[in-house]
Design an enzyme around this catalytic site. Structure first.
Site: not given
Ligand code: NAP
Ligand code: F7E
Length: 346
Positions: A130, A132, A153
């Site tokens: 990520s 992050e 995270y």
């Molecule tokens: P998501 O919608 O939060 O999905 C997370 C998945 O992990 C869900 O299927 C969840 O199951 C499963 N999970 C959570 N805890 C678990 C456990 N203890 N055992 C087995 N499965 C578990 O995340 P996403 O947005 O699809 O992201 C996919 C991956 O890419 C994640 O690793 C995330 O950290 C990473 N990532 C995401 C982004 C982004 O912008 N979306 C960017 C960079 C990296 P449930 O449905 O049961 O909760």
């Molecule tokens: O926050 C700000 C918050 O929670 C984005 C995950 O998929 O992307 C995701 O992480 C920004 C942050 O995503 C609210 O402070 C303001 O700066 O949508 P987010 P994230 O933290 O960037 C990365 C790449 C991952 O890997 C992660 O799994 O938005 N923000 N107000 C808020 N964020 C949330 N959630 N809620 C608010 O009300």
């Protein structure tokens, strides 16, 4: 028929990856958690009873905390490709449950890698890394940018990243890190900021919500469209060797800009509805992420087609449809015009 195993299959990315891999002729196996309610909502549109001939998606119970079951699963499925997407993926929540996040998002990776190594199966492994991990490192960020995570995270993802590299270098395993920047969609979890905004707009239009409480509006993110990012995951595993790739659009926008764009597309003035609640601020924030994805473009030929403005339209349209409203409709038109094979379930 190639066989893939996906952890996190019920999540945003997992569900789009199933759509994509089935369209490529794969048999897909996924790890799901036992829950007291259905957690397969994102898979409903493609679910086929596994008893029926032609079924190509199979779900298996397990948990990333349970190495015994992960070992059995890998041994029994015997996959060609493993996409490890499962994680406690919410950054804000990781400050509340840092130990659990380390266990699932960090150690969960080691459990899978070790199960794969011990099985002797030569599957290609994808690690969901990520942006992050870059945290406080100034933009633009690429594969050579130092990691400086700003949350439990982010720290857990850095650990996972290095475990994937270590298994690649130490045991000659095929392992790739996809360092993906934020990617969003109508299937995005409801508490991530983009989806929180687009759902609130639909609820406000439907007369069910009056205000929207957000945290830091100044944070900037590189937001892309999730379907394109799961294509990048697959492209990585088709490369001749395991490697690490940054994936993102190269454009960053603030949370405020996302809200302005989304509200104005729906014919609303964001300023009238958005309020600040400090509880959404994080102890440490990631201020600005901008991907330099030139390596993925050059080596994999990956390039995003959906812009920030288009992504906002796709998400607002979808949430308005879900609320029973008639959306402006540009979102579906954009997806069709750009050739995305996305049907009724955006
Ligand atoms: P998501 O919608 O939060 O999905 C997370 C998945 O992990 C869900 O299927 C969840 O199951 C499963 N999970 C959570 N805890 C678990 C456990 N203890 N055992 C087995 N499965 C578990 O995340 P996403 O947005 O699809 O992201 C996919 C991956 O890419 C994640 O690793 C995330 O950290 C990473 N990532 C995401 C982004 C982004 O912008 N979306 C960017 C960079 C990296 P449930 O449905 O049961 O909760
Ligand atoms: O926050 C700000 C918050 O929670 C984005 C995950 O998929 O992307 C995701 O992480 C920004 C942050 O995503 C609210 O402070 C303001 O700066 O949508 P987010 P994230 O933290 O960037 C990365 C790449 C991952 O890997 C992660 O799994 O938005 N923000 N107000 C808020 N964020 C949330 N959630 N809620 C608010 O009300």
């Amino acid at each position: 028929m190639p066989r893939a195993l996906i952890t996190g299959i019920t999540g945003q990315d997992g569900s789009y990856l199933v759509d994509f891999l089935l369209s490529k002729g794969y048999e897909v196996h996924g790890l799901i958690r036992r829950a007291s309610t259905f957690n397969t909502g994102r898979l409903g549109h493609i679910y086929v009873d596994p008893h029926l001939p032609g079924a190509r998606m199979f779900l298996h119970y397990g948990d990333l905390s349970d190495s015994g079951q992960l070992t059995n699963l890998i041994y029994n499925v015997h996959p060609d490709e493993i996409y490890h997407l499962g994680s406690q993926s919410h950054v804000r929540v990781s400050f509340d449950i840092p130990e659990y996040t380390g266990d699932i998002t960090g150690l969960g990776t080691t459990r899978i890698l070790e199960a794969l190594r011990r099985s002797g199966i030569k599957a290609r492994y994808y690690q969901a890394s990520s942006s992050e991990m870059f945290g406080a490192s100034p933009p633009p960020q690429n594969e050579k940018t130092p990691f400086y995570p700003r949350s439990p995270y982010g720290a857990a993802k850095v650990y996972s990243y290095w475990m994937a590299v270590n298994y690649r270098e130490g045991y000659g395993m095929y392992a790739s890190n996809g360092i993906l920047f934020n990617h969003e969609s109508p299937r995005r979890g409801e508490t991530f900021v983009t989806r929180k905004i687009t759902r609130a707009i639909a609820a406000i239009k439907a007369g069910k919500q009056k205000e929207l409480f957000l945290g830091n509006l100044d944070a900037r993110r590189d937001w892309g469209f999730a379907y394109e990012y799961v294509q990048a995951m697959w492209m990585m595993l088709q490369h001749d060797k395991g490697d690490d790739f940054v994936v993102g659009t190269g454009q960053s926008n603030s949370v405020r800009e996302f809200a302005e764009e989304a509200f104005s597309y729906a014919g609303l003035d964001w300023d009238k509805y958005v309020k600040i609640d400090k509880k959404y601020f994080r102890p440490t924030e990631v201020e600005n992420l901008i991907a330099d994805a030139s390596k993925a473009r050059k080596i994999l030929g990956w390039e995003p087609k959906i812009t920030f403005r288009e992504l906002v339209r796709i998400m607002v349209d979808s949430d308005m449809e879900e609320a029973g409203l008639t959306p402006p409709g540009e979102g579906r038109r954009i997806l069709a015009a750009k050739g995305f094979p996305i049907g009724s379930k955006l």
